[in-house]
Motif scaffolding. Structure first.
Motif, PDB file in Angstrom:
ATOM      1  N   HIS A 195     -27.857  11.821  12.707  1.00  0.00           N
ATOM      2  CA  HIS A 195     -27.489  14.132  12.580  1.00  0.00           C
ATOM      3  C   HIS A 195     -29.035  15.084  11.702  1.00  0.00           C
ATOM      4  CE1 HIS A 195     -23.615  12.343  11.681  1.00  0.00           C
ATOM      5  NE2 HIS A 195     -22.894  13.947  11.706  1.00  0.00           N
ATOM      6  N   LEU A 209     -30.004  27.440  20.803  1.00  0.00           N
ATOM      7  CA  LEU A 209     -29.652  25.940  21.096  1.00  0.00           C
ATOM      8  C   LEU A 209     -29.785  25.326  19.964  1.00  0.00           C
ATOM      9  CD1 LEU A 209     -31.989  25.517  24.593  1.00  0.00           C
ATOM     10  CD2 LEU A 209     -29.242  25.856  24.028  1.00  0.00           C
ATOM     11  N   LEU A 210     -30.759  25.772  19.145  1.00  0.00           N
ATOM     12  CA  LEU A 210     -31.267  25.245  17.391  1.00  0.00           C
ATOM     13  C   LEU A 210     -30.222  25.188  16.805  1.00  0.00           C
ATOM     14  CD1 LEU A 210     -35.072  25.013  17.438  1.00  0.00           C
ATOM     15  CD2 LEU A 210     -33.508  22.957  18.003  1.00  0.00           C
ATOM     16  N   LEU A 247     -23.224  22.133  14.369  1.00  0.00           N
ATOM     17  CA  LEU A 247     -22.765  21.526  14.506  1.00  0.00           C
ATOM     18  C   LEU A 247     -22.779  20.193  13.839  1.00  0.00           C
ATOM     19  CD1 LEU A 247     -21.881  23.173  17.082  1.00  0.00           C
ATOM     20  CD2 LEU A 247     -22.088  21.152  18.215  1.00  0.00           C
ATOM     21  N   GLN A 248     -24.554  19.701  14.269  1.00  0.00           N
ATOM     22  CA  GLN A 248     -24.743  18.317  12.601  1.00  0.00           C
ATOM     23  C   GLN A 248     -24.293  18.437  11.492  1.00  0.00           C
ATOM     24  OE1 GLN A 248     -25.617  16.019  14.806  1.00  0.00           O
ATOM     25  NE2 GLN A 248     -25.233  17.154  16.585  1.00  0.00           N
ATOM     26  N   GLN A 288     -30.213  15.604  15.139  1.00  0.00           N
ATOM     27  CA  GLN A 288     -29.302  16.139  16.221  1.00  0.00           C
ATOM     28  C   GLN A 288     -28.809  15.420  16.690  1.00  0.00           C
ATOM     29  OE1 GLN A 288     -29.229  19.751  15.299  1.00  0.00           O
ATOM     30  NE2 GLN A 288     -30.131  18.554  13.489  1.00  0.00           N
ATOM     31  N   SER A 304     -27.029  26.758  17.391  1.00  0.00           N
ATOM     32  CA  SER A 304     -25.801  25.904  17.513  1.00  0.00           C
ATOM     33  C   SER A 304     -25.986  24.637  17.046  1.00  0.00           C
ATOM     34  CB  SER A 304     -25.617  25.942  18.740  1.00  0.00           C
ATOM     35  OG  SER A 304     -24.468  25.503  19.501  1.00  0.00           O
ATOM     36  N   SER A 305     -27.153  23.393  17.734  1.00  0.00           N
ATOM     37  CA  SER A 305     -27.019  22.386  17.246  1.00  0.00           C
ATOM     38  C   SER A 305     -27.103  21.798  16.043  1.00  0.00           C
ATOM     39  CB  SER A 305     -28.677  21.857  18.024  1.00  0.00           C
ATOM     40  OG  SER A 305     -28.239  20.261  17.452  1.00  0.00           O
ATOM     41  N   ASP A 313     -29.528  23.903  29.549  1.00  0.00           N
ATOM     42  CA  ASP A 313     -30.425  24.091  28.547  1.00  0.00           C
ATOM     43  C   ASP A 313     -32.130  24.276  29.141  1.00  0.00           C
ATOM     44  OD1 ASP A 313     -28.032  25.185  28.076  1.00  0.00           O
ATOM     45  OD2 ASP A 313     -27.618  23.989  26.218  1.00  0.00           O
ATOM     46  N   GLU A 321     -19.271  24.900  19.147  1.00  0.00           N
ATOM     47  CA  GLU A 321     -20.435  24.929  19.929  1.00  0.00           C
ATOM     48  C   GLU A 321     -19.883  25.697  20.931  1.00  0.00           C
ATOM     49  OE1 GLU A 321     -22.642  22.343  22.998  1.00  0.00           O
ATOM     50  OE2 GLU A 321     -20.403  22.495  22.965  1.00  0.00           O
ATOM     51  N   ILE A 357     -26.467  20.149  28.182  1.00  0.00           N
ATOM     52  CA  ILE A 357     -28.405  20.674  27.814  1.00  0.00           C
ATOM     53  C   ILE A 357     -29.201  20.495  28.857  1.00  0.00           C
ATOM     54  CG2 ILE A 357     -29.281  18.251  26.364  1.00  0.00           C
ATOM     55  CD1 ILE A 357     -27.658  17.905  24.931  1.00  0.00           C
ATOM     56  N   GLU A 363     -23.283  29.221  21.204  1.00  0.00           N
ATOM     57  CA  GLU A 363     -24.315  28.854  21.636  1.00  0.00           C
ATOM     58  C   GLU A 363     -23.068  29.110  23.215  1.00  0.00           C
ATOM     59  OE1 GLU A 363     -25.989  25.030  24.420  1.00  0.00           O
ATOM     60  OE2 GLU A 363     -25.145  24.839  22.360  1.00  0.00           O
TER      61      GLU A 363
END
Length: 417
Positions: free
Chosen positions: A94, A54-55, A61-62, A97, A57-58, A31, A141, A28, A145
């Protein structure tokens, strides 16, 4: 009688969880540094692509983390997760993030409690299945990502013709994240095997090696293609992802607790398949893998062919990067990776009968080894059944055991098919 798990969570796995958290935080930080560097250099297109990766993938995951919490709020075992649930913080966490950090906090809490206080085997089993959820999230991820970032960074190096510190660090961290997530997923599957059939570190190393040998040519071919025809990489990804998504849909997976969200899992599988093979169904996989690797090999050759066609006209590429060296090297690595995969499945992969993983039993032999099964009771937390691998002369009554969600059993059945 005390509930227990017949799973084992070792100190080494605990240390790997801590290492995974550190790598997650380091990634992170890098990044953010990368995005700022692109902004300072005026590379706004690269900056926009990085932010999108980044957004995207995040958020992916969330969503998975939130769905899994929503299915098991009545079975939360760690204090930090109970606190978040009691104060209605699961959704806000969540939304901000931060769901993955909540899961890391839960795993570290119960693992530390187990090792420092020498608690019963129930807490050890909880640590196993909480860690498994983290492994699955890290796998998502990695291919949503880290692998795309690695492709982007390599294409930037090719276009600029020089290796910068920030891009070099991102390449190293992305490669480390890919390698560690694949290897740790392999190690996480060991929990579903009886002791006599546990996979050694040698098998993990071979599993890691064949994945690395097939991922490197794939990512390199994508980066080379992107360096000379950057506008076409999106069309290439979307066309392949849609095809792979439909292929995953045809497998009729049932990984998610609610069938309405199964499309999200299949979409994530399509993303993984764009870079690497991931088994999502039981039964014989020989024909599926042969078809998959054949198509990926043809696509890799096509990408390298387009790069070879344009490389002599594109001034940004390194003059020392000869197609006559690069193409045979990458294809050779791919072939070696396939051979290593064959060696792994021939001598190191412990195939396990699906029924031994998925069917419950009322009795457990105290003498025979067992494969483990997870089932869900509507009136109580999930329980774990152990199935005797061979009949014993004096079977003992089954104890009321506690276990993990059914998605873990399904992925274990797929992995050992």
């Amino acid at each position: 009688m005390e509930e227990r798990f017949p799973f084992h969570y070792s100190l080494l796995e605990y240390l790997f969880t801590l290492l995974g958290l550190l790598l997650f935080l380091l990634d992170i930080a890098l990044d953010i540094w990368t995005v700022v560097s692109f902004y300072q250099d005026g590379a706004y297109v690269y900056m926009a692509v990085m932010i999108f990766l980044l957004l995207g993938s995040s958020v992916l995951l969330q969503v998975f983390s939130w769905l899994w919490y929503s299915d098991s709020l009545d079975r939360i075992e760690t204090n930090v997760e109970k606190f978040a649930n009691k104060h209605l913080l699961i959704n806000p966490i969540h939304f901000l993030q931060l769901g993955v950090y909540l899961r890391y906090a839960g795993v570290i809490e119960i693992s530390t409690t187990h090792f420092l206080r020498h608690t019963n085997s129930f807490t050890e089993g909880v640590a196993v299945y909480l860690n498994y959820d983290l492994l699955m999230l890290r796998l998502f991820e990695t291919f949503s990502e880290n692998a795309p970032q690695l492709t982007l960074m390599m294409s930037i190096i090719l276009q600029r013709g020089e290796l910068e510190i920030i891009t070099g660090l991102k390449i190293l961290t992305s490669a480390a994240a890919i390698a560690s997530s694949v290897a740790m997923y392999h190690r996480g599957m060991r929990a579903f095997l009886p002791e006599k059939r546990k996979m050694s570190w040698i098998s993990t190393g071979i599993y890691f090696l064949w994945n690395l040998l097939v991922i490197i040519p794939r990512v390199s071919a994508l980066a080379l293609f992107c360096s000379v025809l950057p506008c076409y990489i999106i069309a290439h990804f979307l066309s392949w992802w849609m095809l792979l998504f439909l292929a995953a849909w045809s497998q009729k997976t049932n990984y998610m607790e609610h069938s309405g969200w199964e499309w999200l899992f299949r979409a994530a599988v399509g993303l993984i398949w764009y870079f690497c093979w991931f088994n999502i169904s039981t039964g014989s996989i020989k024909s599926k893998t042969i078809l998959y690797y054949s198509l990926m090999a043809l696509d890799t050759v096509m990408l390298l062919g387009f790069w070879c066609w344009k490389v002599f006209e594109y001034a940004g590429c390194w003059s020392s990067l000869s197609p006559y060296v690069v193409i045979p090297t990458l294809l050779g690595l791919y072939v070696i990776g396939i051979l290593v995969k064959i060696i792994y499945y021939r001598w190191f992969h412990p195939n396990c009968d699906e029924k031994k993983i998925s069917e419950p039993t009322e009795r457990q032999s105290t003498f025979a080894p067992a494969c483990y099964n997870i089932e869900t009771d509507a009136n109580q937390r999930p329980f774990l059944c152990a199935i005797a691998a061979a009949p014993a002369p004096a079977p003992a009554p089954a104890e009321p055991l506690t276990g993990v969600p059914s998605r873990h059993r399904k992925m274990a059945a797929n992995f050992y098919s």
